[in-house]
Design an enzyme around this catalytic site. Structure first.
Site, short mmCIF file in Angstrom:
data_model
loop_
_atom_site.label_atom_id
_atom_site.label_comp_id
_atom_site.label_asym_id
_atom_site.label_seq_id
_atom_site.Cartn_x
_atom_site.Cartn_y
_atom_site.Cartn_z
N CYS A 1 63.26 55.16 -48.47
CA CYS A 1 63.82 55.13 -49.82
C CYS A 1 62.71 54.71 -50.78
CB CYS A 1 65.03 54.21 -49.90
SG CYS A 1 64.71 52.48 -49.51
N ASN A 15 62.32 50.34 -50.12
CA ASN A 15 62.45 49.80 -48.75
C ASN A 15 63.02 48.38 -48.76
OD1 ASN A 15 60.25 49.11 -45.89
ND2 ASN A 15 62.32 49.91 -45.87
N CYS A 49 66.62 48.17 -50.02
CA CYS A 49 68.08 48.36 -50.04
C CYS A 49 68.52 49.42 -49.03
CB CYS A 49 68.58 48.74 -51.44
SG CYS A 49 68.31 47.46 -52.68
N ARG A 50 68.33 50.70 -49.38
CA ARG A 50 68.97 51.75 -48.58
C ARG A 50 68.32 51.96 -47.22
NH1 ARG A 50 68.29 56.01 -53.26
NH2 ARG A 50 66.49 54.63 -53.53
N SER A 51 66.98 52.05 -47.16
CA SER A 51 66.37 52.36 -45.86
C SER A 51 66.44 51.19 -44.87
CB SER A 51 64.96 52.92 -46.00
OG SER A 51 64.08 52.02 -46.61
N ASP A 71 71.15 55.08 -55.40
CA ASP A 71 70.36 53.85 -55.51
C ASP A 71 71.27 52.72 -56.03
OD1 ASP A 71 68.64 51.86 -56.23
OD2 ASP A 71 67.24 53.15 -57.31
P1 4NP Z 1 65.84 51.09 -52.46
O1 4NP Z 1 66.33 50.46 -53.84
O2 4NP Z 1 64.96 52.26 -52.84
O3 4NP Z 1 67.12 51.53 -51.83
O4 4NP Z 1 65.11 50.00 -51.71
C1 4NP Z 1 65.50 50.12 -54.90
C2 4NP Z 1 64.76 48.96 -54.86
C3 4NP Z 1 63.99 48.61 -55.95
C4 4NP Z 1 63.95 49.43 -57.07
C5 4NP Z 1 64.69 50.59 -57.10
C6 4NP Z 1 65.46 50.94 -56.01
N1 4NP Z 1 63.17 49.04 -58.20
O5 4NP Z 1 63.23 49.75 -59.21
O6 4NP Z 1 62.50 48.00 -58.16
#
Ligand code: 4NP
Length: 151
Positions: free
Chosen positions: A7, A10, A12-14, A121
């Site tokens: 993702c 790294n 939240c989702r992954s 997201d």
């Molecule tokens: P992830 O979520 O891609 O599922 O880990 C996010 C984590 C951080 C951010 C965006 C999405 N950010 O903008 O910092």
């Protein structure tokens, strides 16, 4: 079959995908697999998963202990299947893939029979977004295991 879940951050989702996969493969008689998660960005390098994601996962009996790392060139040699959470990650992976890599890059929702084509997201939204991530990933991962690991 070596799988990498990817993702943007790294955190939240992954890591959620990695945690859900980890728990679900415990029921298989053989676990001949390597699985990790990584980010297309380096913004959260070495951070543990977001605490909202960890709390939501804990509510369903999942645990994540991974720390964020960015996708690297070696990943495209190591992993057979690289699963992107959304179109943005997918495009970024396709751009970074070396010509000699045999890795298959797919959107994880290709495995879903829910109405989602991407894992949304959850970072800037409310707590329900984290539950939706878990529901979508459980659905995808059941089908990944059926397709690639059922003995
Ligand atoms: P992830 O979520 O891609 O599922 O880990 C996010 C984590 C951080 C951010 C965006 C999405 N950010 O903008 O910092």
């Amino acid at each position: 079959m070596k799988i990498l879940f990817v993702c943007l951050g790294n955190i939240c989702r992954s890591p959620a995908a990695e945690a859900i996969f980890h728990k679900k493969i415990q029921d298989l008689s053989e676990q001949p697999t390597v699985y990790e998660s990584a980010a297309t960005s380096n913004h959260h390098n070495d951070e543990p998963a977001d605490e909202r994601m960890r709390a939501a996962l804990a509510g369903y009996g999942y645990e994540t202990i991974s720390r964020s790392r960015q996708v690297c060139r070696d990943d495209f040699q190591t992993f057979d299947l690289i699963l992107a959470m959304d179109q943005q990650n997918y495009r970024s992976l396709i751009r970074s893939k070396p010509e000699d890599s045999l890795s298959k890059i797919k959107l994880i929702c290709e495995y879903s029979d829910m109405e989602y084509t991407e894992v949304p997201d959850p970072y800037y939204g409310g707590s329900e977004g984290f539950d939706i991530v878990i529901k979508i990933l459980e659905n995808c991962i059941d089908r990944i295991i059926n397709e690639h690991f059922n003995q």
